[in-house]
Design an enzyme around this catalytic site. Sequence first.
Site, mmCIF file in Angstrom:
data_model
loop_
_atom_site.group_PDB
_atom_site.id
_atom_site.type_symbol
_atom_site.label_atom_id
_atom_site.label_comp_id
_atom_site.label_asym_id
_atom_site.label_seq_id
_atom_site.Cartn_x
_atom_site.Cartn_y
_atom_site.Cartn_z
ATOM 1 N N LYS A 24 5.797 -14.712 -3.005
ATOM 2 C CA LYS A 24 4.554 -14.082 -3.486
ATOM 3 C C LYS A 24 3.678 -15.180 -4.062
ATOM 4 O O LYS A 24 4.186 -16.179 -4.596
ATOM 5 C CB LYS A 24 4.897 -13.096 -4.608
ATOM 6 N N ASN B 219 -0.791 -8.645 -4.026
ATOM 7 C CA ASN B 219 0.206 -8.023 -3.150
ATOM 8 C C ASN B 219 0.395 -8.776 -1.828
ATOM 9 O O ASN B 219 1.064 -8.292 -0.930
ATOM 10 C CB ASN B 219 -0.137 -6.546 -2.891
ATOM 11 N N HIS C 195 -5.955 -3.846 8.272
ATOM 12 C CA HIS C 195 -5.924 -2.504 7.701
ATOM 13 C C HIS C 195 -7.038 -2.224 6.685
ATOM 14 O O HIS C 195 -6.975 -1.244 5.959
ATOM 15 C CB HIS C 195 -4.526 -2.092 7.197
ATOM 16 N N HIS D 77 -0.817 2.394 6.247
ATOM 17 C CA HIS D 77 -0.852 0.923 6.237
ATOM 18 C C HIS D 77 0.232 0.299 5.371
ATOM 19 O O HIS D 77 0.429 -0.901 5.388
ATOM 20 C CB HIS D 77 -2.220 0.422 5.799
#
Lengths: 484, 135
Positions: free
Chosen positions: A483, A206, A332, A407
């Site tokens: 990505k 991610n 986070h 987050h």
Amino acid sequence: MNKWKGSSRRIDDYRIIIPPEYKPGMKVPGIIYVDEGLWETTREEQAPEQVANVATLPGLLKYSLAMPDIHWGYGFPIGGVAAFETADGIITPGGIGYDINCGVRLLRTDLTLDEVKNKIELLLETMFRNVPSGLGSKGKVKVNQNELDSVLTKGARFAVERGYGTKEDLVFTEENGEMKGADPQAVSLEAKRRGFPQLGSLGSGNHFLEIQVVDTIYDEKTADAFGLKEGQITFLIHSGSRGLGHQVATDYIKIMERASQKYQIKLVDRQLACTPLNSEEGKKYFSAMVGAANYAWANRQMITHWVRESFEEVFKSSWEKLGLKQVYDVAHNIAKIEKHIVDGVEKELIVHRKGATRAFPVGRPEIPDFYKNVGQPVLIPGDMGRYSYVLVGTQKGLEETWGSTCHGAGRVMSRTATKKGFSVQELIESLKKKGILVKAESKETLVEEAPEAYKDVSEVVNVVHGAGISRKVCRMKPLGVTKG
Amino acid sequence: MPFRYLEHTADIGIEAWGESKEQAIEEICLALANLIYDTEEVKTREFREIIVDSRTNAGKIVDLLSKILYLIDGEDFLIREVKVDSFKPLIVIVGGEPLNPSLHKMKGIVKAVTHYEASFRKKGNTYRARVYLDI
């Protein structure tokens, strides 16, 4: 995973409480920040049970908290927040996560949509070439043993001293990108070996780089203080501590699982293995975790430098002239030692935030001077097809959630299900129709990260805004995403 | 294939089985490796020994897979075959070769092997090993 059928009740429009009577061993209630819609999704899996599990940890203060992007995690749920006194509290890797200091950095520019709209593809290609990313990617920065130890102690400052970015970037980074208390000796050789070749790389999954445009301003005064305005181009970097952080977590979960027995801590979930913060094991884990957090800040600092170089290449101008300045950088997945008021008394706490962001209001000394009259910027990335947000910390958040907020969007669909549901081409085409270009090393990763795999970040943000634990400042729409 | 991948919202699980403990262990190691790259593309050119000191059966599987993940991610050593040398203590010999980016294509990333619902037990005549991975 089974639907959660435990006992809970709604406190108000934005909060659900799990009472301490729900489960043997719960010492305090669980509080989940969700509206009715998000609660339905949340109950589809066992994340609320994990909120109850966290409430069994010794010394937990007040409540076991979860933010609206809550979803199932190992030990704590993602979105979990928990505080313990440093004097006699515990520390747990399960409350921080495997990707220590996974975090987000926002850069702003003086560019407008008109100036970049025909250059998005070129920017993505340039970025893709300049920022190492993808499965098994290696970084461009080679360091020896002593230098890696410096990365662990100096964090982003190491990168700046090497010419990646400026001292001003450090000012606009949580902890100045250099959290105190790291001990390279507490980081195993295995973790370092995973970390050596990956320094200066984005990673996969991610993690992403995103070109965006500010499309809505909610709070003009605060947006102005953050240097943000409608129509402005911004850039978001999402990355973490790579294999080094993952190995630190693996190493210490094993150590702490054994040590939990030594300290006679009863665990309802092995992934909640913990020790007193002041034990030998607790201190070592904290100093290794800080090292991994600093590695992540050094990593994002290097990536920032290559992003700036990419803009320079495409726009044939210096990054300074393009106004590519840092708005802020937040962690986070981290545990931090902070002072908070508990029942009217100031105490030193260790606050675990796993998939949760620190959101401090005006008056906290941790906030850069430049923002001291408005509060800390909070960066909330969404999925690649919708939006990202900038929020600001509030006094209510400081009082209710130890100064913490959400987050991101929070995953709702398994990777396997996304792969069954969408083809790469369909995904690329549907994003293109929305005006979003994507480039990815791995087609599989791209499909796994389809917008439909996530909750709608706007719904998540509306809860924290409505509950008052942070406040909306502006919204950004993605224009181009790379990505790994 | 005597293993399968288990669906999970954020991550993925693997379960492997065999008629002997050794076979189930060997299969779960290869199942992990096959998530990261195609083991068929790897040749056995050298061997490494892995010793695991965990006390529980499930812990042995988690720790063994964590060490294999380290070999892949930390030492760029791709495994092709696995042989259990002894179970108590668990000693495993893995055969494979160093990563060569021009020959070996990475297809997935695994951050860590977790203890969540990790198990290793005998059911009927079959040994089953299961773990979930943070990816």
